[in-house]
Design a protein around this motif. Structure first.
Motif, PDB file in Angstrom:
ATOM      1  N   ASN A 280       0.838  -1.214   0.000  1.00 37.32           N
ATOM      2  CA  ASN A 280       0.000   0.000   0.000  1.00 37.32           C
ATOM      3  C   ASN A 280       0.866   1.256   0.000  1.00 37.32           C
ATOM      4  OD1 ASN A 280      -2.332  -1.412   0.019  1.00 37.32           O
ATOM      5  ND2 ASN A 280      -2.864  -1.029   2.150  1.00 37.32           N
ATOM      6  N   ALA A 281       1.960   1.210   0.782  1.00 33.13           N
ATOM      7  CA  ALA A 281       2.832   2.386   0.887  1.00 33.13           C
ATOM      8  C   ALA A 281       3.424   2.740  -0.472  1.00 33.13           C
ATOM      9  CB  ALA A 281       3.944   2.116   1.892  1.00 33.13           C
TER      10      ALA A 281
ATOM     11  N   LYS B 163       1.887   1.682  -3.397  1.00 33.39           N
ATOM     12  CA  LYS B 163       0.765   1.862  -4.333  1.00 33.39           C
ATOM     13  C   LYS B 163       0.115   3.245  -4.232  1.00 33.39           C
ATOM     14  CE  LYS B 163      -2.931  -0.645  -3.502  1.00 33.39           C
ATOM     15  NZ  LYS B 163      -3.817  -1.819  -3.416  1.00 33.39           N
ATOM     16  N   PHE B 164      -0.121   3.706  -2.994  1.00 29.62           N
ATOM     17  CA  PHE B 164      -0.893   4.951  -2.831  1.00 29.62           C
ATOM     18  C   PHE B 164      -0.007   6.206  -2.868  1.00 29.62           C
ATOM     19  CE2 PHE B 164      -3.745   1.725  -1.112  1.00 29.62           C
ATOM     20  CZ  PHE B 164      -4.892   2.018  -1.832  1.00 29.62           C
TER      21      PHE B 164
ATOM     22  N   GLY C 116      -1.949  10.015   1.613  1.00 23.90           N
ATOM     23  CA  GLY C 116      -2.488  10.234   2.962  1.00 23.90           C
ATOM     24  C   GLY C 116      -3.982   9.932   3.050  1.00 23.90           C
ATOM     25  N   ILE C 117      -4.505   9.899   4.272  1.00 22.33           N
ATOM     26  CA  ILE C 117      -5.921   9.551   4.487  1.00 22.33           C
ATOM     27  C   ILE C 117      -6.525  10.519   5.501  1.00 22.33           C
ATOM     28  CG2 ILE C 117      -7.520   7.698   5.191  1.00 22.33           C
ATOM     29  CD1 ILE C 117      -5.120   5.780   4.766  1.00 22.33           C
TER      30      ILE C 117
ATOM     31  N   ILE D 155     -11.102   2.130   7.372  1.00 24.04           N
ATOM     32  CA  ILE D 155     -10.264   1.479   6.341  1.00 24.04           C
ATOM     33  C   ILE D 155      -9.772   0.097   6.782  1.00 24.04           C
ATOM     34  CG2 ILE D 155      -9.442   3.510   5.052  1.00 24.04           C
ATOM     35  CD1 ILE D 155      -6.905   3.379   6.821  1.00 24.04           C
TER      36      ILE D 155
ATOM     37  N   ARG E 157     -13.457  -1.661   2.481  1.00 25.13           N
ATOM     38  CA  ARG E 157     -13.535  -0.197   2.582  1.00 25.13           C
ATOM     39  C   ARG E 157     -12.378   0.389   1.784  1.00 25.13           C
ATOM     40  NH1 ARG E 157     -17.305   1.028   6.639  1.00 25.13           N
ATOM     41  NH2 ARG E 157     -18.650  -0.769   6.394  1.00 25.13           N
TER      42      ARG E 157
ATOM     43  N   ILE F 233     -11.239   3.956   0.045  1.00 31.19           N
ATOM     44  CA  ILE F 233     -11.688   5.355   0.022  1.00 31.19           C
ATOM     45  C   ILE F 233     -11.119   6.156  -1.144  1.00 31.19           C
ATOM     46  CG2 ILE F 233     -12.235   5.559   2.488  1.00 31.19           C
ATOM     47  CD1 ILE F 233      -9.506   6.800   2.851  1.00 31.19           C
ATOM     48  N   HIS F 234     -10.233   5.511  -1.915  1.00 33.91           N
ATOM     49  CA  HIS F 234      -9.699   6.248  -3.058  1.00 33.91           C
ATOM     50  C   HIS F 234     -10.216   5.702  -4.387  1.00 33.91           C
ATOM     51  CE1 HIS F 234      -6.704   7.202   0.175  1.00 33.91           C
ATOM     52  NE2 HIS F 234      -7.064   8.411  -0.228  1.00 33.91           N
TER      53      HIS F 234
ATOM     54  N   THR G  78      -8.383  -4.797  -3.663  1.00 31.06           N
ATOM     55  CA  THR G  78      -9.621  -5.521  -3.318  1.00 31.06           C
ATOM     56  C   THR G  78     -10.270  -4.963  -2.044  1.00 31.06           C
ATOM     57  OG1 THR G  78      -8.285  -7.096  -2.098  1.00 31.06           O
ATOM     58  CG2 THR G  78      -8.864  -7.707  -4.354  1.00 31.06           C
TER      59      THR G  78
ATOM     60  N   GLY H 189      -6.781  -5.771   2.212  1.00 33.92           N
ATOM     61  CA  GLY H 189      -5.417  -5.739   2.757  1.00 33.92           C
ATOM     62  C   GLY H 189      -5.329  -5.286   4.207  1.00 33.92           C
ATOM     63  N   LEU H 190      -5.948  -4.151   4.523  1.00 34.70           N
ATOM     64  CA  LEU H 190      -5.827  -3.626   5.893  1.00 34.70           C
ATOM     65  C   LEU H 190      -6.654  -4.444   6.892  1.00 34.70           C
ATOM     66  CD1 LEU H 190      -5.802   0.256   5.441  1.00 34.70           C
ATOM     67  CD2 LEU H 190      -3.897  -1.282   5.899  1.00 34.70           C
ATOM     68  N   ALA H 191      -7.777  -5.038   6.391  1.00 37.91           N
ATOM     69  CA  ALA H 191      -8.569  -5.906   7.272  1.00 37.91           C
ATOM     70  C   ALA H 191      -7.710  -7.108   7.683  1.00 37.91           C
ATOM     71  CB  ALA H 191      -9.833  -6.365   6.555  1.00 37.91           C
TER      72      ALA H 191
ATOM     73  N   SER I  46       1.328   8.612   5.078  1.00 33.07           N
ATOM     74  CA  SER I  46       0.676   7.835   6.138  1.00 33.07           C
ATOM     75  C   SER I  46       1.721   7.049   6.918  1.00 33.07           C
ATOM     76  CB  SER I  46      -0.311   6.825   5.544  1.00 33.07           C
ATOM     77  OG  SER I  46      -1.194   7.467   4.673  1.00 33.07           O
TER      78      SER I  46
HETATM   79  P1  ADP Z   1      -6.726  -2.045  -1.062  1.00 31.01           P
HETATM   80  O1  ADP Z   1      -5.323  -1.589  -0.929  1.00 31.01           O
HETATM   81  O2  ADP Z   1      -6.853  -3.337  -1.722  1.00 31.01           O
HETATM   82  O3  ADP Z   1      -7.629  -1.011  -1.618  1.00 31.01           O
HETATM   83  P2  ADP Z   1      -6.652  -2.039   1.776  1.00 31.01           P
HETATM   84  O4  ADP Z   1      -7.536  -2.726   2.735  1.00 31.01           O
HETATM   85  O5  ADP Z   1      -5.230  -2.379   1.786  1.00 31.01           O
HETATM   86  O6  ADP Z   1      -7.303  -2.303   0.370  1.00 31.01           O
HETATM   87  O7  ADP Z   1      -6.827  -0.507   2.012  1.00 31.01           O
HETATM   88  C1  ADP Z   1      -8.117   0.029   2.205  1.00 31.01           C
HETATM   89  C2  ADP Z   1      -8.098   1.463   1.748  1.00 31.01           C
HETATM   90  O8  ADP Z   1      -7.325   2.258   2.644  1.00 31.01           O
HETATM   91  C3  ADP Z   1      -7.466   1.667   0.436  1.00 31.01           C
HETATM   92  O9  ADP Z   1      -8.390   1.438  -0.610  1.00 31.01           O
HETATM   93  C4  ADP Z   1      -7.037   3.115   0.504  1.00 31.01           C
HETATM   94  O10 ADP Z   1      -8.136   3.930   0.220  1.00 31.01           O
HETATM   95  C5  ADP Z   1      -6.645   3.281   1.942  1.00 31.01           C
HETATM   96  N1  ADP Z   1      -5.191   3.096   2.119  1.00 31.01           N
HETATM   97  C6  ADP Z   1      -4.559   1.984   2.532  1.00 31.01           C
HETATM   98  N2  ADP Z   1      -3.231   2.193   2.637  1.00 31.01           N
HETATM   99  C7  ADP Z   1      -3.015   3.475   2.265  1.00 31.01           C
HETATM  100  C8  ADP Z   1      -1.851   4.290   2.185  1.00 31.01           C
HETATM  101  N3  ADP Z   1      -0.642   3.839   2.488  1.00 31.01           N
HETATM  102  N4  ADP Z   1      -2.025   5.560   1.794  1.00 31.01           N
HETATM  103  C9  ADP Z   1      -3.240   6.032   1.514  1.00 31.01           C
HETATM  104  N5  ADP Z   1      -4.368   5.323   1.579  1.00 31.01           N
HETATM  105  C10 ADP Z   1      -4.278   4.042   1.958  1.00 31.01           C
END
Ligand code: ADP
Length: 489
Positions: free
Chosen positions: A391-392, A394-395, A425-426, A434, A439, A441-442, A449, A452-454, A477
């Motif tokens: 994620n770090a 990707k976003f 950032g979030i 998240i 969930r 949010i972007h 999918t 990941g965070l769940a 973040s």
């Molecule tokens: P996915 O990465 O598959 O979308 P995650 O469960 O990993 O799903 O993340 C959920 C959401 O949280 C992401 O869709 C994104 O909106 C936000 N997010 C997660 N990690 C980051 C990050 N490092 N920076 C910004 N937003 C993030």
């Protein structure tokens, strides 16, 4: 044995009464002496006064005893001995007689005082013993367990209230009775071998059913504790506890546990069929769409090729979703056996696994070393940290080089592992949600999918830790996972 001394505490009697009694006793002794004078010829003039001193000391204590002694001496000297009305200390035998009387009087007073003190001490310890035994009886009576004591002949010498209820007898009836006479003729033979073992010096615990004419038999847990003194068993404590209710709860818990196990097994086989049966047609769809593009791409127009490409992308996404979902659902069911894991090894493994994405985005991943040891499930931690790293990277908006920093800090018995990025950032409003499945949010601007965070949160919890985030839009973040430190047992 009853005391020869008055029971009322001497200190509770007013001093005037104590000293007054001493004076009256001496006067009475003097009057009796005068009355009986003709019969007392030849006896010592102090004879009755010894008795007066004794009575005064016993009733009044040291002070009245001494007063009675001195008064008696004066009385004898002034009234009984000649010359009357005068205190004459001669001849020497006269003086000697007075002194001897005083010495005997003081000794009587002292002895009476000691006797009195010993009586008081024994009365006090008797009262304390009575209070203590009353307290023990009260405690024993308020316990819900039947407690009894039997001698080697199995006669009851103690029984609390629950015990009397158990034997369905009241206090006076139960003591001295033998167990075989107190227990149901069907029940006693089942207890008999255990009683024999207890009288042989073994502590025994056993369960038995107690028939009840009005309802189902009660389930009783019996414990026999031998009372061993000087290598001989001189009795045994009996504890009878009604475990009907706890057995019922145990059985319903076992039933629920079996149901849960069955449901888990069903879920497991469902997951298995999802993995194999659902993913197989997906792969077929993806494969044939790929073949369509490769073998018939030339015959298709632009729109046809676009459709085939979309089918492939959708199939891939669905495949990923199913895979992630399965992983997430298994996380809650698999046994987690944590052990000491060097964090440095985990981080190196994560970097190796995500080598391609790191290279693809030219990301800079900095690790602050040394890293401590954590108490975790290594595979789970690799997956969770991998999700944070991916994620770090990707976003982060295209055109900006992702910069990721990983470090750990110790706090008491825990270690907090941080993954910080320079991404989009979030908003704090979304920080809680998240971590829930799906969930995102972007939106679709970034692939994923939403699981990941769940997975990160559930993994942290399963390993006895927690997870969280510090972030603001546009300021990157910082995600963290907190786990028990490796020094934990
Ligand atoms: P996915 O990465 O598959 O979308 P995650 O469960 O990993 O799903 O993340 C959920 C959401 O949280 C992401 O869709 C994104 O909106 C936000 N997010 C997660 N990690 C980051 C990050 N490092 N920076 C910004 N937003 C993030």
């Amino acid at each position: 044995m009853d005391s020869i001394l008055p029971h009322r505490s001497r200190d509770a009697v007013h001093p005037v009464a104590r000293y007054g009694t001493a004076v009256l006793t001496v006067v009475a002794a003097g009057l009796i002496h005068l009355l009986l004078w003709p019969f007392l010829q030849g006896f010592s003039p102090f004879l009755l006064f010894h008795l007066a001193v004794l009575l005064s000391a016993v009733r009044g204590g040291i002070g009245p005893g001494i007063l009675a002694t001195l008064l008696s001496a004066v009385f004898v000297e002034l009234i009984l001995l000649s010359p009357r009305g005068l205190i004459a200390l001669t001849p020497l035998s006269h003086l000697f007689g007075l002194l001897l009387f005083c010495a005997v009087g003081f000794s009587i007073t002292w002895l009476a005082h000691r006797l009195r003190a010993a009586e008081r001490r024994s009365a006090r310890s008797e009262a304390e013993a009575r209070t203590e035994s009353g307290r023990i009886t009260l405690i024993a009576d308020s316990l819900p367990v039947a407690i009894a004591y039997i001698d080697p002949a199995q006669r009851l010498t103690f029984c609390n209230q629950a015990g009397r209820d158990f034997f369905k007898l009241d206090g006076s009836e139960v003591l001295g009775r033998r167990l075989p006479d107190l227990l149901d003729p069907e029940v006693y033979p089942r207890l008999e071998p255990h009683l024999r073992r207890a009288m042989g010096g073994d502590r025994v615990t056993f369960d038995f059913a107690l028939p009840d004419p009005d309802s189902a038999p009660a389930e009783i847990r019996g414990t026999l504790i031998p009372d061993c003194r000087q290598r001989a068993v001189c009795g045994a404590v009996i504890l009878f506890e009604d475990i009907t209710e706890s057995k019922r709860v145990e059985r319903s818990l076992q039933f629920a546990y079996n149901r849960l196990r069955e449901a888990n097994q069903e879920l497991e086989s469902f997951a298995y069929s999802v993995t194999h049966d659902l993913r197989a047609p997906l792969r077929t769809m993806e494969g044939f769409s790929q073949a369509l593009l490769e073998d018939y791409g030339a015959q298709l127009d632009e729109t046809g090729r676009d459709y085939a490409t979309r089918i492939i992308a959708a199939a891939k996404r669905l495949d990923m979703l199913i895979r992630d979902l399965l992983f997430y659902s298994r996380l809650g069911r698999t046994e987690v056996e944590s052990q000491k894991v060097p964090l440095a090894e985990v981080v190196d493994e994560v970097r190796r696994l995500y080598k391609d994405s790191i290279q693809e985005r030219q990301a800079q991943v900095r690790v602050r070393r040394p890293l401590p040891t954590v108490y975790a499930h290594s595979g789970m931690l690799v997956q969770a940290l991998g999700n944070l790293l991916s994620n770090a990277i990707k976003f982060v908006p295209q055109g900006i080089r992702p910069e990721v920093e990983i470090w750990a800090e110790r706090r008491d018995d825990f270690v907090k592992i941080w993954v910080r990025d320079n991404g989009i950032g979030i908003d704090p409003a979304y920080h809680a949600e998240i971590f829930e499945p799906f969930r995102r949010i972007h939106g679709s601007a970034y692939p994923g999918t939403g699981i990941g965070l769940a997975i990160v949160r559930k993994s942290a919890v399963r390993m006895g830790g927690s997870s969280g985030i510090l972030s603001e839009p546009g300021k990157g973040s910082s995600f963290w996972i907190e786990l028990p430190g490796g020094e934990q047992p």
